[in-house]
Design a protein around this motif. Structure first.
Motif, PDB file in Angstrom:
ATOM      1  N   UNK A  91      27.143  39.848  57.739  1.00 57.40           N
ATOM      2  CA  UNK A  91      27.849  40.272  56.524  1.00 57.40           C
ATOM      3  C   UNK A  91      27.882  41.786  56.479  1.00 57.40           C
ATOM      4  N   UNK A  92      28.878  42.325  55.781  1.00 61.24           N
ATOM      5  CA  UNK A  92      29.081  43.772  55.790  1.00 61.24           C
ATOM      6  C   UNK A  92      29.366  44.300  54.395  1.00 61.24           C
ATOM      7  N   UNK A  93      28.734  45.411  54.065  1.00 65.06           N
ATOM      8  CA  UNK A  93      29.034  46.161  52.839  1.00 65.06           C
ATOM      9  C   UNK A  93      29.882  47.346  53.267  1.00 65.06           C
ATOM     10  N   UNK A  94      31.115  47.411  52.766  1.00 60.95           N
ATOM     11  CA  UNK A  94      32.041  48.445  53.210  1.00 60.95           C
ATOM     12  C   UNK A  94      31.870  49.731  52.397  1.00 60.95           C
ATOM     13  N   UNK A  95      32.504  50.817  52.895  1.00 60.14           N
ATOM     14  CA  UNK A  95      32.328  52.135  52.302  1.00 60.14           C
ATOM     15  C   UNK A  95      32.832  52.207  50.866  1.00 60.14           C
ATOM     16  N   UNK A  96      34.032  51.729  50.619  1.00 61.79           N
ATOM     17  CA  UNK A  96      34.671  51.921  49.317  1.00 61.79           C
ATOM     18  C   UNK A  96      34.969  50.577  48.673  1.00 61.79           C
ATOM     19  N   UNK A  97      34.163  50.153  47.697  1.00 63.87           N
ATOM     20  CA  UNK A  97      34.341  48.818  47.117  1.00 63.87           C
ATOM     21  C   UNK A  97      35.680  48.624  46.414  1.00 63.87           C
ATOM     22  N   UNK A  98      36.251  49.680  45.868  1.00 64.54           N
ATOM     23  CA  UNK A  98      37.509  49.516  45.134  1.00 64.54           C
ATOM     24  C   UNK A  98      38.637  49.074  46.062  1.00 64.54           C
ATOM     25  N   UNK A  99      38.597  49.503  47.320  1.00 65.24           N
ATOM     26  CA  UNK A  99      39.631  49.081  48.265  1.00 65.24           C
ATOM     27  C   UNK A  99      39.210  47.830  49.041  1.00 65.24           C
ATOM     28  N   UNK A 100      37.942  47.433  48.942  1.00 62.39           N
ATOM     29  CA  UNK A 100      37.469  46.236  49.642  1.00 62.39           C
ATOM     30  C   UNK A 100      37.555  44.988  48.770  1.00 62.39           C
ATOM     31  N   UNK A 101      37.377  45.158  47.463  1.00 62.28           N
ATOM     32  CA  UNK A 101      37.506  44.030  46.540  1.00 62.28           C
ATOM     33  C   UNK A 101      38.975  43.768  46.248  1.00 62.28           C
ATOM     34  N   UNK A 102      39.304  42.503  46.044  1.00 55.10           N
ATOM     35  CA  UNK A 102      40.690  42.126  45.742  1.00 55.10           C
ATOM     36  C   UNK A 102      40.960  42.380  44.260  1.00 55.10           C
ATOM     37  N   UNK A 103      41.928  43.246  43.932  1.00 54.89           N
ATOM     38  CA  UNK A 103      42.154  43.615  42.531  1.00 54.89           C
ATOM     39  C   UNK A 103      42.721  42.487  41.663  1.00 54.89           C
ATOM     40  N   UNK A 104      43.267  41.426  42.277  1.00 53.76           N
ATOM     41  CA  UNK A 104      43.905  40.374  41.486  1.00 53.76           C
ATOM     42  C   UNK A 104      43.009  39.156  41.281  1.00 53.76           C
ATOM     43  N   UNK A 105      41.792  39.222  41.778  1.00 55.94           N
ATOM     44  CA  UNK A 105      40.832  38.136  41.570  1.00 55.94           C
ATOM     45  C   UNK A 105      39.609  38.667  40.846  1.00 55.94           C
ATOM     46  N   UNK A 106      39.010  37.839  40.006  1.00 58.96           N
ATOM     47  CA  UNK A 106      37.804  38.237  39.302  1.00 58.96           C
ATOM     48  C   UNK A 106      36.657  38.393  40.305  1.00 58.96           C
ATOM     49  N   UNK A 107      35.640  39.144  39.909  1.00 56.63           N
ATOM     50  CA  UNK A 107      34.504  39.326  40.811  1.00 56.63           C
ATOM     51  C   UNK A 107      33.783  37.994  41.013  1.00 56.63           C
ATOM     52  N   UNK A 108      33.773  37.144  39.987  1.00 58.44           N
ATOM     53  CA  UNK A 108      33.149  35.831  40.120  1.00 58.44           C
ATOM     54  C   UNK A 108      33.832  35.006  41.192  1.00 58.44           C
ATOM     55  N   UNK A 109      35.160  35.013  41.189  1.00 55.97           N
ATOM     56  CA  UNK A 109      35.926  34.271  42.201  1.00 55.97           C
ATOM     57  C   UNK A 109      35.593  34.769  43.600  1.00 55.97           C
TER      58      UNK A 109
END
Length: 331
Positions: A91-109
């Motif tokens: 598993x990987x933690x990327x540098x910039x979470x705002x560009x790694x997380x999907x903006x159209x899905x909730x964090x729970x999803x």
């Protein structure tokens, strides 16, 4: 057998100007529960190495060598097979979470997704585990936050969500690629402490990529110094910090701000720039910036020398470098 063994890894990128060797003949291994720091300037191959481990290299790239996870070569696996490895064992933690997380899905999803795909949890069980993970990584009021979107969280909270996603399936190896780059110093310390605590509790191996030598010294057992896509020094973190050998490693340490330095004193810098990956020197990658460089450095790749048990250095002038003070090399 080590948990992870990278053997003679090279990564070649196709460009309009020709092939670029982003990583060159890289060798290292990682045991279960061990922490490895990879350090170097931007463009030295740190992130490319991480992407190769995850099977996420650009399409216009070619790899040589082996990446062995429990003896199985990840470079020989199909994409479907790697999908079962990513998130589950690596598993990987990327540098910039705002560009790694999907903006159209909730964090729970987004946290629930690997739980359902890899562990086969039902939606209700995955949601319960997601609430536990959010609480574990320090997100306040998880019940209210689970249905938030990434833009509704602060930078530190988004990075905690990334950590929750990475840890959701309890992988064997966690790769953290500059995980605190976009965070202020206070939040940075909290995130690093959280990663270290979770890694120790779960017994995972950690690959921590950073340009910050202070972060590496406090959070890793071993260190790999990269320059120009190649490993120039590797060994126990404490041992390398006590005995800087390679001129590039010495230059990195010399450039660090130090307490007690006069306010108007200039920091020591390494002259020159990182070499073009397409037109690398024939010999040592550090040749054009090294104060000890000679003809053999320009024409012949350096041998790997063991200066102490487990402390390896790739340099033609090991003895001279060890007996010169860092300030003398780059003053």
């Amino acid at each position: 057998m080590p948990l992870l063994h990278v053997k003679d890894l090279s990564i070649i990128l196709s460009t309009n100007d020709g092939p670029a060797r982003a990583v060159r003949h890289l060798d290292f291994h990682l045991d279960a529960g061990e922490t490895l720091g990879i350090v170097g300037e931007s463009g030295c191959g740190k992130s490319m190495t991480a992407l190769a481990l995850m099977g996420l290299l650009p399409e216009m790239s070619r790899t040589e060598g082996q990446i062995l996870l429990d003896g199985e070569d990840l470079l020989q696996k199909t994409e479907d097979e790697m999908c079962r490895v990513r998130g589950n064992r690596l598993a990987m933690i990327f540098q910039e979470p705002m560009t790694s997380l999907n903006p159209v899905h909730t964090i729970g999803h987004q946290i629930m997704e690997p739980l359902r795909l890899h562990l086969g949890l039902s939606e209700s069980d995955a949601r319960a585990e997601t609430l536990r993970l959010l609480d574990r990584v320090g997100i306040p009021n998880p019940t209210a936050r689970i249905d938030n979107y990434p833009h509704q969280l602060s930078g530190g909270q988004r990075q905690r969500v990334m950590i929750a996603i990475a840890l959701s399936c309890k992988p064997d190896i966690l790769i953290a690629d500059e995980p605190t780059t976009a965070l202020d110093v206070t939040i940075q310390d909290q995130i690093l402490e959280l990663i270290q605590t979770l890694v120790q509790e779960e017994g995972m191996a950690l690959v921590l990529i950073s340009h910050d030598l202070g972060v590496i010294s406090e959070n890793t057992d071993n260190i790999l110094v990269m320059y120009g896509g190649a490993a120039v020094e590797i060994g126990q973190t404490e041992r390398i910090f006590d005995d800087l050998v390679h001129p590039y490693t010495q230059g990195l340490f010399a450039a660090m701000p130090k307490l007690g330095r006069a306010r108007n004193a200039r920091l020591i810098t390494i002259p020159g720039t990182v070499p073009d990956l397409i037109h690398m020197p024939t010999g040592c990658t550090f040749t054009d910036r090294c104060p000890l460089a000679s003809d053999i450095c320009r024409n012949t790749p350096p041998p790997v020398v063991e200066v102490k048990a487990g402390h390896m250095v790739a340099c033609h002038h090991v003895q001279e470098a060890r007996h010169r003070k860092t300030e003398e090399l780059f003053s």
